[in-house]
Design an enzyme around this catalytic site. Structure first.
Site, mmCIF file in Angstrom:
data_model
loop_
_atom_site.group_PDB
_atom_site.id
_atom_site.type_symbol
_atom_site.label_atom_id
_atom_site.label_comp_id
_atom_site.label_asym_id
_atom_site.label_seq_id
_atom_site.Cartn_x
_atom_site.Cartn_y
_atom_site.Cartn_z
ATOM 1 N N ASP A 215 0.804 -1.218 0.000
ATOM 2 C CA ASP A 215 0.000 0.000 0.000
ATOM 3 C C ASP A 215 0.840 1.272 0.000
ATOM 4 O OD1 ASP A 215 -2.406 1.528 0.285
ATOM 5 O OD2 ASP A 215 -2.124 1.579 2.455
ATOM 6 N N ASN B 276 -0.303 -5.490 13.632
ATOM 7 C CA ASN B 276 -0.953 -4.442 12.849
ATOM 8 C C ASN B 276 -2.452 -4.714 12.953
ATOM 9 O OD1 ASN B 276 1.623 -3.776 12.079
ATOM 10 N ND2 ASN B 276 1.373 -4.261 9.908
ATOM 11 N N TYR C 250 -10.965 -1.238 9.329
ATOM 12 C CA TYR C 250 -11.335 -2.278 8.350
ATOM 13 C C TYR C 250 -12.348 -3.257 8.942
ATOM 14 C CZ TYR C 250 -7.401 -0.497 5.670
ATOM 15 O OH TYR C 250 -6.548 0.307 4.983
ATOM 16 N N ASN D 135 6.800 -7.478 6.765
ATOM 17 C CA ASN D 135 5.566 -6.778 7.122
ATOM 18 C C ASN D 135 4.382 -7.520 6.537
ATOM 19 O OD1 ASN D 135 3.973 -4.361 8.111
ATOM 20 N ND2 ASN D 135 3.397 -4.395 5.945
ATOM 21 N N GLU D 136 3.470 -7.914 7.393
ATOM 22 C CA GLU D 136 2.214 -8.527 6.998
ATOM 23 C C GLU D 136 2.353 -9.655 5.980
ATOM 24 O OE1 GLU D 136 -0.804 -5.586 6.185
ATOM 25 O OE2 GLU D 136 -0.875 -5.161 8.322
ATOM 26 N N TYR E 25 -6.564 -3.183 12.896
ATOM 27 C CA TYR E 25 -7.446 -2.102 12.433
ATOM 28 C C TYR E 25 -8.882 -2.302 12.890
ATOM 29 C CZ TYR E 25 -3.571 -0.288 9.729
ATOM 30 O OH TYR E 25 -2.370 0.271 9.366
ATOM 31 N N LYS F 96 -4.226 8.046 6.657
ATOM 32 C CA LYS F 96 -4.206 7.722 8.086
ATOM 33 C C LYS F 96 -3.196 8.568 8.853
ATOM 34 C CE LYS F 96 -5.952 3.032 7.509
ATOM 35 N NZ LYS F 96 -5.738 2.831 6.058
ATOM 36 N N GLU G 72 0.956 -1.079 13.966
ATOM 37 C CA GLU G 72 -0.015 -0.317 13.164
ATOM 38 C C GLU G 72 -1.372 -0.350 13.843
ATOM 39 O OE1 GLU G 72 -0.324 -1.183 8.945
ATOM 40 O OE2 GLU G 72 1.855 -1.412 8.761
ATOM 41 N N TRP H 42 -0.353 4.163 12.817
ATOM 42 C CA TRP H 42 -0.244 4.230 11.361
ATOM 43 C C TRP H 42 -1.052 5.400 10.891
ATOM 44 C CZ3 TRP H 42 3.202 2.057 8.463
ATOM 45 C CH2 TRP H 42 3.037 2.073 7.071
HETATM 46 C C1 GCB Z 1 -1.340 -2.308 6.560
HETATM 47 C C2 GCB Z 1 -0.047 -2.183 5.854
HETATM 48 C C3 GCB Z 1 0.255 -0.744 5.469
HETATM 49 C C4 GCB Z 1 -1.016 -0.072 4.984
HETATM 50 C C5 GCB Z 1 -2.018 -0.065 6.115
HETATM 51 C C6 GCB Z 1 -3.356 0.563 5.746
HETATM 52 O O1 GCB Z 1 -1.643 -3.250 7.185
HETATM 53 O O2 GCB Z 1 1.047 -2.711 6.557
HETATM 54 O O3 GCB Z 1 1.248 -0.730 4.489
HETATM 55 O O4 GCB Z 1 -0.790 1.217 4.520
HETATM 56 O O5 GCB Z 1 -2.282 -1.368 6.500
HETATM 57 O O6 GCB Z 1 -3.516 1.763 5.900
HETATM 58 O O7 GCB Z 1 -4.231 -0.145 5.293
#
Ligand code: GCB
Length: 605
Positions: free
Chosen positions: A167, A472, A478, A417-418, A474, A576, A512, A557
């Site tokens: 991303d 990470n 999300y 990462n992820e 959300y 973000k 994140e 993040w």
């Molecule tokens: C994530 C990623 C990061 C994205 C972020 C997002 O999990 O590691 O690169 O920018 O989410 O904002 O969705």
């Protein structure tokens, strides 16, 4: 073993370093046939472009911004006659994502991987007291055989297009500084340091690799330039009485001067700053100098207007001022090792860095942040090409650790990462990467990787490799965003309870969490994307963090809004940021400042 030194270019009695930054000739290779037209001897046209910078955002033509393929750079460089007999190198801070270097038409180097330095040894190619032509063919295509991962497709227009599995915009080119250096024939090649605290005193053990057999001496100077310790030999221990420790946000740097000597004559001298501090994970604590720290800070990007991912010294300064203002003490170099100057600044300012290798996109999805939230099962490490990817990954780990191992600011390595972690095939892959990092790091710093949403305690097969578990998450963005945030909190606590039940006895940090927020939007009551919702999201997340004593850090993040590929999920980039892309605060910045300034350094210690 790397065949060039990763030491940062520095001048001394025996070394010269000339910056090659500035305007370079530039052209795109639309038909991928530059070589057959002998561009390695000189490129066509008269376009010029700044180095360091990403090439994309200078132009007004969308085909150029989205260009995938070879980019050619050229510069004439003068090599002084006095340098005869020295080793002459052209050193690239990075060339994204791969490059071939030609000097006077002769191939001098080739490098794969877009975020770490490499050198072209041009000693036998250059003409002295004359100009020499440096031509670099950079390629920015994405593949699954190198990191970061993605695809490159051909459109009906016959133009190629990069499709990242990550991303952030696929900024590329010569994004970091280029140097012309002259080293003595026998030179310092690599330095390892390890610190040990003994009451008020400290021991700095070192190992020096040189390109020859002459003896080595090492001196340690304090910040005033007084000699506080010295030692002879390629390996030794510097005993420092009443050591001044490098502390979080209260840095102290010593200067380590390494010399190769031949009966009183200095053959080479290289000096670098070091900080005396230890890093350790004990139980659920992260200890710096034996004292617990709670990380507060950011996931960042190297990203700004006009120059894209190009190193921008002004943006760097502003970012550190903002991080100090807000009360941060750390950041992760998401999702690639940053420019070396940023680590030097962190060393001086006492910031803690989680240093991340560019292993992002190891999850087959063009929107992994979305797909992962659905719990979708994917397999990534079962491809025929996985062994090639692994080699590239291991190489990047080696280059990163060799480059960054002596920075006191670097306290942990983030090795992916992820990634996809739910299939058995991920396990041996992870093992190799984690083992290699341990073997390469003289300081044996903690290793980690950032776990994507679907790497839950019941499904993730790889978290056991991490010394620090980095999540990470959300929830509230999300997953169950907006008015549904109470559901998000329930799900979030459920996941954290499941981690707690595993009783891993390791520190957890959030690498994140965040909510897209338009700096233009206010709404009472809140809606998603408004500044009010970003504040509600933060409050809920903070309450969860504060409820578990094994959570030892929060890195939101993102530090600032940043450019991504265009798409329905992104409003001209990822929003973000706590700061806008122009580095001005959104409302949430004041809330974070209040929280972070009130949290003790050893919170939950
Ligand atoms: C994530 C990623 C990061 C994205 C972020 C997002 O999990 O590691 O690169 O920018 O989410 O904002 O969705």
């Amino acid at each position: 073993m790397l065949n060039y030194s990763m030491l940062y270019p520095r001048e001394s009695v025996s070394r010269r370093a000339v910056s090659l930054d500035g305007m370079w000739k530039f052209c795109l290779d639309w038909n991928s046939d530059g070589e057959s037209k002998s561009w390695q001897e000189g490129i066509p046209g008269d376009d010029m472009i700044p180095v360091p910078a990403s090439f994309q955002d200078f132009y007004t033509d969308k085909d150029i911004r989205e260009y995938a393929g070879d980019l050619w750079y050229e510069k004439d460089i003068f090599v002084p006659g006095e340098w005869k007999g020295k080793q002459i190198l052209v050193r690239f801070g990075a060339a994204t994502h791969r490059a071939v270097v030609y000097v006077n038409g002769i191939k001098a180097a080739e490098h794969e991987g877009g975020f770490l330095p490499f050198c072209a040894d041009v000693t036998d190619i250059v003409r002295y007291n004359a100009y020499n032509k440096v031509v670099v063919k950079v390629n920015n295509e994405l593949t699954v055989t190198n990191i970061p991962c993605g695809q490159t497709v051909t459109l009906p227009t016959e133009k190629k297009m990069c499709k990242p599995y990550f991303d952030f915009f696929n900024y590329s080119g010569l994004q970091r500084s280029v140097w012309l250096t002259a080293l003595p024939k026998e030179s310092v090649f690599d330095i390892d340091t390890v610190n040990e605290l003994c009451g008020q005193d400290a021991k700095v053990s070192y190992k020096v690799r040189t390109t020859g057999e002459h003896p080595v001496t090492v001196e340690l100077l304090d910040a005033e330039g007084n000699r506080v310790a010295s030692c002879d030999g390629k390996e030794g221990v510097l005993e420092v009485k009443d050591a001044h420790l490098w502390k979080v946000r209260s840095a102290y740097l010593y200067r380590m001067v390494v010399r190769i000597v031949d009966e009183g004559e200095i053959l080479d001298e290289y000096a670098q700053e070091i900080g005396i501090r230890t890093v350790e994970v004990k139980g659920t604590s992260i200890l710096i100098n034996g004292e617990p720290v709670y990380l507060r800070g950011f996931g960042k990007h190297e990203d700004s207007d006009i120059v894209g991912r190009g190193f921008n010294i002004g943006v760097m300064k502003r970012d550190f001022e903002l991080m100090k203002w807000i009360g941060a003490n750390s950041f992760r170099t998401s999702h690639y090792p940053y420019s070396e100057e940023i680590y030097q600044m962190a060393d001086r300012e006492g910031f803690l860095i989680i240093d991340e290798v560019p292993a992002v996109g190891l999850f087959e999805s063009l929107m992994n942040f979305m797909d992962a939230s659905t719990g979708k099962q994917t397999a990534f490490f079962e491809k025929e090409t996985t062994p090639i990817l692994l080699q590239a990954h291991l190489r990047a780990v080696e280059e990163m650790i060799t480059r960054d191992k002596n920075h006191p600011s670097v306290i942990a390595w983030s090795l992916l990462n992820e990634p996809e972690t739910t299939s058995d095939a991920a396990v041996p892959y992870f093992k190799e990467v984690f083992d290699r990092a341990r073997e390469l790091d003289p300081q044996k710093r903690p290793r980690t990787f950032a776990l994507v949403m679907n790497s839950t305690p019941d499904k993730c097969k790889c978290y056991q490799f991490s010394d620090i578990i980095a999540l990470n998450r959300y929830y509230g963005w999300y997953v169950s965003g907006g008015y549904d945030i109470s559901t998000a909190e329930v799900l979030f606590r459920k996941e954290m309870d499941a981690w707690k039940a595993l009783d891993l006895n390791k520190p957890f940090i959030f690498t994140e969490y965040g909510a897209d927020t338009l700096s233009s939007e206010h709404k009472l009551p809140s809606v998603m994307w408004s500044q009010e919702y970003q504040a509600e999201y933060l409050k809920m997340n903070n309450e969860v963090f504060d409820s578990y004593d094994f959570i030892k850090g929060e890195q939101i993040w993102n530090f600032a809004d940043f450019q991504t590929t265009e798409g329905i999920m992104r409003v001209n980039g990822n929003k973000k940021g706590v700061f806008t892309r122009q580095r001005q605060p959104k409302d949430i910045a004041y809330k974070l400042k209040e929280r972070w300034e009130s949290l003790p350094l050893g919170y939950k210690g």
